[in-house]
Design a protein around this motif. Sequence first.
Motif, PDB file in Angstrom:
ATOM      1  N   LYS A 591     -77.744  53.849  28.054  1.00 47.36           N
ATOM      2  CA  LYS A 591     -79.158  53.983  27.727  1.00 47.36           C
ATOM      3  C   LYS A 591     -79.983  53.003  28.549  1.00 47.36           C
ATOM      4  O   LYS A 591     -80.785  53.389  29.369  1.00 47.36           O
ATOM      5  N   ARG A 592     -79.794  51.653  28.325  1.00 48.93           N
ATOM      6  CA  ARG A 592     -80.602  50.654  29.041  1.00 48.93           C
ATOM      7  C   ARG A 592     -79.808  49.362  29.224  1.00 48.93           C
ATOM      8  O   ARG A 592     -80.342  48.277  29.098  1.00 48.93           O
ATOM      9  N   GLN A 593     -78.550  49.498  29.538  1.00 49.27           N
ATOM     10  CA  GLN A 593     -77.681  48.313  29.593  1.00 49.27           C
ATOM     11  C   GLN A 593     -77.800  47.519  30.909  1.00 49.27           C
ATOM     12  O   GLN A 593     -77.497  46.322  30.961  1.00 49.27           O
ATOM     13  N   TRP A 594     -78.194  48.149  32.041  1.00 48.29           N
ATOM     14  CA  TRP A 594     -78.178  47.437  33.343  1.00 48.29           C
ATOM     15  C   TRP A 594     -79.514  46.758  33.596  1.00 48.29           C
ATOM     16  O   TRP A 594     -80.580  47.374  33.536  1.00 48.29           O
ATOM     17  N   SER A 595     -79.421  45.450  33.834  1.00 48.23           N
ATOM     18  CA  SER A 595     -80.626  44.677  34.152  1.00 48.23           C
ATOM     19  C   SER A 595     -80.383  43.778  35.366  1.00 48.23           C
ATOM     20  O   SER A 595     -80.842  42.637  35.429  1.00 48.23           O
ATOM     21  N   GLY A 596     -79.592  44.311  36.346  1.00 44.07           N
ATOM     22  CA  GLY A 596     -79.390  43.585  37.593  1.00 44.07           C
ATOM     23  C   GLY A 596     -78.068  42.850  37.667  1.00 44.07           C
ATOM     24  O   GLY A 596     -77.865  42.058  38.594  1.00 44.07           O
ATOM     25  N   GLN A 597     -77.127  43.050  36.792  1.00 43.21           N
ATOM     26  CA  GLN A 597     -75.834  42.381  36.822  1.00 43.21           C
ATOM     27  C   GLN A 597     -74.787  43.323  37.389  1.00 43.21           C
ATOM     28  O   GLN A 597     -74.971  44.533  37.399  1.00 43.21           O
ATOM     29  N   ASP A 598     -73.655  42.711  37.872  1.00 42.12           N
ATOM     30  CA  ASP A 598     -72.553  43.546  38.309  1.00 42.12           C
ATOM     31  C   ASP A 598     -71.656  43.838  37.113  1.00 42.12           C
ATOM     32  O   ASP A 598     -71.955  43.445  35.980  1.00 42.12           O
ATOM     33  N   SER A 599     -70.525  44.475  37.373  1.00 39.13           N
ATOM     34  CA  SER A 599     -69.656  44.885  36.269  1.00 39.13           C
ATOM     35  C   SER A 599     -69.067  43.713  35.524  1.00 39.13           C
ATOM     36  O   SER A 599     -68.674  43.841  34.357  1.00 39.13           O
ATOM     37  N   SER A 600     -68.996  42.534  36.197  1.00 38.91           N
ATOM     38  CA  SER A 600     -68.454  41.344  35.520  1.00 38.91           C
ATOM     39  C   SER A 600     -69.540  40.524  34.855  1.00 38.91           C
ATOM     40  O   SER A 600     -69.259  39.502  34.238  1.00 38.91           O
ATOM     41  N   GLY A 601     -70.824  40.927  35.018  1.00 34.94           N
ATOM     42  CA  GLY A 601     -71.923  40.251  34.368  1.00 34.94           C
ATOM     43  C   GLY A 601     -72.661  39.279  35.258  1.00 34.94           C
ATOM     44  O   GLY A 601     -73.642  38.664  34.803  1.00 34.94           O
ATOM     45  N   LYS A 602     -72.251  39.117  36.528  1.00 36.46           N
ATOM     46  CA  LYS A 602     -72.943  38.212  37.437  1.00 36.46           C
ATOM     47  C   LYS A 602     -74.212  38.864  37.949  1.00 36.46           C
ATOM     48  O   LYS A 602     -74.268  40.070  38.158  1.00 36.46           O
TER      49      LYS A 602
END
Length: 631
Positions: A591-602
């Motif tokens: 839904k709205r999970q991506w805010s500029g991080q990669d798959s590991s959260g960086k």
Amino acid sequence: MFKKILFFLLFATVSMHAQKTGPEYDWFDIRVDDIEVDTRFVRDSEDPNTYIVCKGKRIGVKPIFQTQYLRGTPKYEMEPIPHNPYELNPLLNGGTEIQPGTVSWDDNRADCPVEIPFKFCYFNQTFDKVYVWSNGAITFTNETQCSTSTRFSYITDYVNGPIPGGHYRNQFLNTVFVALQHSHWDKNIYPFGSINYQVYGTAPDRKFVISFFDMPTAGLNPTACPPPVPYQNHQVVLHESTNVIDVNIIFHENCPAGDSMKDDHALTGIIDNTGTVAFSPPGWNFTPWAATKESWRFAPAGDCGYRTQFNITDSKGTRTVVQDCEGELDLVIEELTEIEAVLIVEICGGTYSESYKIRVRPAIEIDKVNLEHIVCDKNQNTYDLNIFTKEIKDNQSASAAEIAKLRFNYYSSEDDATNKINNIKDLREYPIKEIENPIYVRIEYSELEECYEILPIMIIKAPVEVLPKEDVFLCTEYTLPVLTNDEFYFRMERLDEDAKYVVETILDVKENQKITKKGYYRVYVKKTNQYKCEDVKSYLLMVENCDYPKGLSPNGDGENDYLDLTYNNVYELKIYNRYGKLVYEHGKGYKRQWSGQDSSGKILPSGTYFLKVKTKNYEYQDWIQLIYETK
């Protein structure tokens, strides 16, 4: 005295009962008689005020009154009655002693009239007071002032007795003679005797009682009647409402006369205000007589002074029938009917009433029974006929005990029901088909076998079905299509972003209606038929968001902080950097999970990234610019 209003349905030789509804007076005396009639009936075993008859039968309802005393007073009838006097001694019953006008009450009248606590009718006149004489007479009057005591001379000059014929003295018109002349009283000589009065009962059934207690005899021959001669005791009772006069002779002595040849004569009776109408018991009209524990009643015998009002109530309302004197009601019983009879008494300026109710119902009540049952389930191929039995029983107004006396049999044809042959055995699983399934039920009442009903029953199997509906997912506005097969849009619900909860219900839904707002919807389609069978089906509508943001600035200012694909119905999301390297991915439910991080959260650096999105029906490729801006 009066007999309480009772109902006699003209059915059988049986005693009847009725429910008391009005005020109760002692002057109504309940007594139930048997009557010979034709039509049979049954009284409800748990409710004696309810009567059961065959539907459609004509019945007669006659209230029985003991009304021989509810009459006008131009004339009277005499009758001996059981001797049951009231207390004579004022010291025992709280009575009021009447004071004499002089020391001697020998043939004297009291100075002041005694007030009767109710209006009393006597020979078509109304009085509220009486003068009381020491020699056993009471005279009706309406005088209000006291006057000098009157002495009445001996009545030995009467010829043939004063009632009827003879010479009347004006003092003794409008008079009740209790035991005139033969009890004279001197308070000084006989201090324990008393002339007193007392009131018994409550309105409108009071009794005004005047008692002559322990009166000495007078005028008797002392040789033939040596002292002590027993005291005389007698009493008069005036009855409120009925205007009945009772005379109670407890003891009266008639030894031979003394100085005058008529000193041993006495009189009991009544006389009007003209001296032309009078009544006296045989042998008691100014003759020598003796009596012990004897009572006489002087009862009005004019026209009836009452009327009967019937109030008949059924499902159509209440109607009223008024009849003079005893009335009789004639009606046909088609449904539960409540009948109230009211006795309205209008005598002597007063109006009193008493009422009783009964209920009459058909042995089998069918007017409220639903005889057409609908089956809407296409998979139901049998029907439990006991459902009809229960419904018919539930619509009976009788008690449970009476309902238990009903017998039910079901048939495939009316002829079979009439002849009581080929009844249906398996009532729980009677086979049915589309559309109509006619059946006949014969209902019998065990205690009135002539009362039965044959009712046509119809079981209608008429299912309806909305055509199957497919869920719709599309990336554009949606137009509700035109429906066929007599279907119509019932309602529409807007759901939350997880398509689990209703956030809005839309009732105004119609064909060709455009849905432009992105999101999830549940659309309901309904179909009904003339039998009120219905079917409802729904489908899920997903109006996708086909636009993708071109920029992302995750700086917490509330604008473009994350990639919002809530209504894009994402099944798979992949994000690549400009070198083609996969830096972030998410499966179904994004839904709205991506805010500029990669798959590991960086945190990924600013730059251009490429999106690859799969939805239920589409695949998209696009780019997005990631920018970090300072707030």
